[in-house]
Design a protein around this motif. Structure first.
Motif, PDB file in Angstrom:
ATOM      1  N   SER A 142       8.311  -6.546  17.473  1.00  0.00           N
ATOM      2  CA  SER A 142       7.671  -5.303  17.187  1.00  0.00           C
ATOM      3  C   SER A 142       6.337  -5.391  16.834  1.00  0.00           C
ATOM      4  CB  SER A 142       8.523  -4.426  16.371  1.00  0.00           C
ATOM      5  OG  SER A 142       8.618  -4.994  15.189  1.00  0.00           O
ATOM      6  N   GLU A 143       5.588  -6.641  16.397  1.00  0.00           N
ATOM      7  CA  GLU A 143       4.269  -6.500  15.907  1.00  0.00           C
ATOM      8  C   GLU A 143       3.634  -7.348  16.947  1.00  0.00           C
ATOM      9  OE1 GLU A 143       4.366  -8.045  11.650  1.00  0.00           O
ATOM     10  OE2 GLU A 143       6.280  -8.851  11.948  1.00  0.00           O
ATOM     11  N   PRO A 144       2.175  -6.939  17.030  1.00  0.00           N
ATOM     12  CA  PRO A 144       1.239  -7.505  18.090  1.00  0.00           C
ATOM     13  C   PRO A 144       1.124  -9.070  17.398  1.00  0.00           C
ATOM     14  CG  PRO A 144       0.149  -6.168  16.365  1.00  0.00           C
ATOM     15  CD  PRO A 144       1.871  -5.925  16.033  1.00  0.00           C
ATOM     16  N   GLN A 145       0.957  -9.942  18.657  1.00  0.00           N
ATOM     17  CA  GLN A 145       0.526 -11.133  18.274  1.00  0.00           C
ATOM     18  C   GLN A 145      -1.042 -11.461  17.971  1.00  0.00           C
ATOM     19  OE1 GLN A 145       2.539 -13.374  22.019  1.00  0.00           O
ATOM     20  NE2 GLN A 145       2.245 -14.652  20.127  1.00  0.00           N
ATOM     21  N   PRO A 146      -1.315 -12.194  16.997  1.00  0.00           N
ATOM     22  CA  PRO A 146      -2.876 -12.506  16.632  1.00  0.00           C
ATOM     23  C   PRO A 146      -3.695 -13.183  17.883  1.00  0.00           C
ATOM     24  CG  PRO A 146      -1.252 -14.264  15.666  1.00  0.00           C
ATOM     25  CD  PRO A 146      -0.440 -13.311  16.342  1.00  0.00           C
ATOM     26  N   SER A 147      -4.706 -12.976  17.963  1.00  0.00           N
ATOM     27  CA  SER A 147      -5.474 -13.619  18.902  1.00  0.00           C
ATOM     28  C   SER A 147      -5.429 -15.155  18.597  1.00  0.00           C
ATOM     29  CB  SER A 147      -7.259 -13.160  18.826  1.00  0.00           C
ATOM     30  OG  SER A 147      -7.504 -13.742  17.594  1.00  0.00           O
ATOM     31  N   ASN A 148      -5.984 -15.811  19.536  1.00  0.00           N
ATOM     32  CA  ASN A 148      -6.023 -17.440  19.399  1.00  0.00           C
ATOM     33  C   ASN A 148      -6.737 -17.874  18.217  1.00  0.00           C
ATOM     34  OD1 ASN A 148      -4.082 -17.910  21.958  1.00  0.00           O
ATOM     35  ND2 ASN A 148      -5.795 -17.979  23.189  1.00  0.00           N
ATOM     36  N   GLU A 149      -8.008 -17.222  18.125  1.00  0.00           N
ATOM     37  CA  GLU A 149      -8.912 -17.521  16.817  1.00  0.00           C
ATOM     38  C   GLU A 149      -8.072 -17.138  15.769  1.00  0.00           C
ATOM     39  OE1 GLU A 149     -13.509 -17.238  15.127  1.00  0.00           O
ATOM     40  OE2 GLU A 149     -12.480 -15.867  17.053  1.00  0.00           O
ATOM     41  N   ALA A 150      -7.686 -16.018  15.418  1.00  0.00           N
ATOM     42  CA  ALA A 150      -6.856 -15.763  14.191  1.00  0.00           C
ATOM     43  C   ALA A 150      -5.579 -16.548  14.127  1.00  0.00           C
ATOM     44  CB  ALA A 150      -6.508 -14.202  14.411  1.00  0.00           C
ATOM     45  N   PHE A 151      -4.814 -16.774  15.098  1.00  0.00           N
ATOM     46  CA  PHE A 151      -3.856 -17.502  15.022  1.00  0.00           C
ATOM     47  C   PHE A 151      -4.176 -19.235  14.340  1.00  0.00           C
ATOM     48  CE2 PHE A 151      -0.407 -20.236  17.282  1.00  0.00           C
ATOM     49  CZ  PHE A 151       0.607 -20.068  16.413  1.00  0.00           C
ATOM     50  N   GLU A 152      -5.135 -19.653  15.024  1.00  0.00           N
ATOM     51  CA  GLU A 152      -5.709 -21.113  14.552  1.00  0.00           C
ATOM     52  C   GLU A 152      -5.954 -21.121  13.123  1.00  0.00           C
ATOM     53  OE1 GLU A 152      -9.580 -22.421  16.019  1.00  0.00           O
ATOM     54  OE2 GLU A 152      -8.031 -24.094  17.236  1.00  0.00           O
ATOM     55  N   ASN A 153      -6.629 -19.852  12.410  1.00  0.00           N
ATOM     56  CA  ASN A 153      -7.152 -19.824  11.251  1.00  0.00           C
ATOM     57  C   ASN A 153      -5.853 -19.629  10.321  1.00  0.00           C
ATOM     58  OD1 ASN A 153      -9.698 -20.080  11.353  1.00  0.00           O
ATOM     59  ND2 ASN A 153     -10.239 -18.062  12.152  1.00  0.00           N
ATOM     60  N   ILE A 154      -5.026 -18.617  10.735  1.00  0.00           N
ATOM     61  CA  ILE A 154      -3.710 -18.570  10.051  1.00  0.00           C
ATOM     62  C   ILE A 154      -2.867 -19.745   9.748  1.00  0.00           C
ATOM     63  CG2 ILE A 154      -1.148 -17.568   9.976  1.00  0.00           C
ATOM     64  CD1 ILE A 154      -2.561 -15.252  11.759  1.00  0.00           C
ATOM     65  N   LEU A 155      -2.610 -20.886  10.889  1.00  0.00           N
ATOM     66  CA  LEU A 155      -2.151 -22.004  10.923  1.00  0.00           C
ATOM     67  C   LEU A 155      -3.027 -22.919   9.940  1.00  0.00           C
ATOM     68  CD1 LEU A 155      -1.175 -22.590  14.721  1.00  0.00           C
ATOM     69  CD2 LEU A 155       0.166 -22.339  12.741  1.00  0.00           C
ATOM     70  N   ALA A 156      -4.314 -22.747   9.984  1.00  0.00           N
ATOM     71  CA  ALA A 156      -5.089 -23.545   8.994  1.00  0.00           C
ATOM     72  C   ALA A 156      -4.768 -23.177   7.589  1.00  0.00           C
ATOM     73  CB  ALA A 156      -6.475 -23.457   9.464  1.00  0.00           C
ATOM     74  N   PHE A 157      -4.451 -22.200   7.210  1.00  0.00           N
ATOM     75  CA  PHE A 157      -4.581 -21.957   6.018  1.00  0.00           C
ATOM     76  C   PHE A 157      -3.039 -22.334   5.446  1.00  0.00           C
ATOM     77  CE2 PHE A 157      -7.964 -18.618   6.327  1.00  0.00           C
ATOM     78  CZ  PHE A 157      -8.428 -19.002   5.236  1.00  0.00           C
ATOM     79  N   ALA A 158      -1.843 -22.098   6.561  1.00  0.00           N
ATOM     80  CA  ALA A 158      -0.617 -22.583   6.208  1.00  0.00           C
ATOM     81  C   ALA A 158      -0.681 -24.179   5.920  1.00  0.00           C
ATOM     82  CB  ALA A 158       0.330 -22.215   7.382  1.00  0.00           C
TER      83      ALA A 158
END
Length: 313
Positions: free
Chosen positions: A62-78
Motif C-alpha cells: 500500500s506504500e509507494p516505492q522510493p525512487s532509485n536515488e532515494a532507495f540507494e541513500n536509504i540503503l547507504a544509511f542502513a
C-alpha cells in the motif's frame, strides 16, 4: 558524490561485514525467516522492507516505492549502521525489487557473498500453501478487491506467461481455485530463480525446511551455518588480502588434502596453537589448524557446496 554512491553504489566496494545470503525459490518464506533471525540478534539488511515491495509481480504494498536515488541513500544509511563484528544477512534478490533497482555494491555482495549462499528448500505443496496464506488473505481488502488485485498481478506477466496461461490463471481465480494459480506461478518463478541462483559465485549451504514455520526454519538456518567462522584479526586480513576471512570449521580428521603432481604446500605458525597451510606457488590459504591442531578451518571460497552433514571436501 552522493552518500549512496560511496557506500553501496560501486560494485568494487567491500561489504561492511561477512555476508550470508538467504536464498531459495519463491514461497519458502525467506523474508519471514529473515525477520526471525533479527529477533535472535542476527544482523540483517531488509531489502524488501526498505524498497516497500515484496518482490515479484504480486509484491506491491500500500506504500509507494522510493525512487532509485532515494532507495540507494536509504540503503547507504542502513549499511552504515552495520557492525563488522558479526555476519550480515541479506535476502537473495535479483536486480530489482519491484521498480527499485539494487545498487551495484549490494548486487556484488549478493552474487559474491563472502560468507555463503544459504539455499532453502521446501516442497512445492508447502510453498503453494504459504503463497496463498501470504497473498490471498489480506485483512484490509474485501474478497472482491483481493480478487481484482490478484488479476492485475497476473496480467502484469502476460508477455512472459503467454496469453493462454494468463487466461487459464484468470479463470481459475474466478473459480476460487487459488492453489492452482499459485502452482502455476511457482512453475514460472522457479525457472527464473534457478537461473539467477546459478550466477552466484560463492559457497552454498543447503537447508531443508519441512514446514512453513518461520521460527523453526530460522533455527535450522542458524544450525547449518554455525560451523562457519569469520575473523578480522590483523593476520587474517594480511594473509587473505581482505577486510576479514571466512572459513568452514571441521574437526581436523574430517579434512584431508590431496595434490596434483608437482604441487606443494607450505605451513606457517602464525600464533600460539594456529598453523596455516598455503599453496607454495601462489600463497593462497588452503587450511588452518586451530586449538593445537584439533580444529581445521577451510576457506569458504574453496567449497563448491554444502548439503546436510556431507563433507564438502
Amino acid at each position: 558524490m552522493a552518500l549512496g554512491k560511496t557506500v553501496v553504489g560501486d560494485a568494487n566496494l567491500a561489504p561492511p561485514a561477512p555476508v550470508l545470503v538467504l536464498g531459495g525459490c519463491t514461497g519458502v518464506g525467506k523474508t519471514a525467516i529473515l525477520y526471525e533471525l533479527r529477533k535472535v540478534d542476527q544482523q540483517i539488511l531488509d531489502l524488501e522492507g526498505l524498497a516497500k515491495h515484496r518482490g515479484s509481480a504480486f509484491g506491491a504494498t500500500s506504500e509507494p516505492q522510493p525512487s532509485n536515488e532515494a532507495f540507494e541513500n536509504i540503503l547507504a544509511f542502513a549499511v552504515r549502521r552495520v557492525t563488522p563484528k558479526k555476519p550480515l544477512w541479506i535476502e537473495h534478490e535479483g536486480k530489482h525489487v519491484g521498480k527499485a533497482s539494487l545498487p551495484l555494491g549490494i548486487l556484488s555482495w549478493i552474487t559474491n557473498a563472502t560468507g555463503a549462499l544459504v539455499m532453502l528448500t521446501m516442497s512445492k505443496e508447502l510453498r503453494v500453501r504459504r503463497l496463498v496464506d501470504d497473498y490471498c488473505n489480506d485483512p484490509n481488502l474485501s474478497k472482491v478487491e483481493q480478487l481484482e488485485q490478484l488479476k492485475n498481478s497476473v496480467n502484469l506477466l502476460s508477455k512472459r506467461l503467454g496469453g493462454q496461461r494468463v487466461k487459464d490463471a484468470l479463470r481459475l481465480l474466478d473459480e476460487g481455485r487459488w492453489n492452482e494459480v499459485a502452482g502455476m506461478m511457482l512453475d514460472y518463478y522457479d525457472k527464473l530463480y534457478e537461473k539467477w541462483a546459478s550466477q552466484s559465485r560463492c559457497a552454498k549451504i543447503h537447508v531443508d525446511c519441512p514446514t512453513i514455520d518461520a521460527i523453526d526454519n530460522a533455527r535450522r538456518v542458524l544450525k547449518a551455518t554455525e560451523q562457519h567462522g569469520y575473523c578480522h584479526c590483523s593476520i587474517c586480513r594480511r594473509l587473505s588480502g581482505a577486510p576479514f576471512s571466512c572459513q568452514a570449521l571441521f574437526t581436523a580428521a574430517e579434512v584431508q588434502l590431496s595434490m596434483e603432481p608437482g604441487a606443494n604446500l607450505t605451513s606457517l605458525q602464525t600464533s600460539k596453537g594456529v598453523e596455516r597451510t598455503r599453496c607454495a606457488s601462489c600463497l593462497a590459504p588452503v587450511r588452518g589448524l586451530l586449538l593445537g591442531g584439533k580444529v581445521a578451518a577451510v576457506p569458504l571460497g574453496l567449497l563448491c557446496s554444502w548439503r546436510g552433514t556431507e563433507s564438502p571436501l
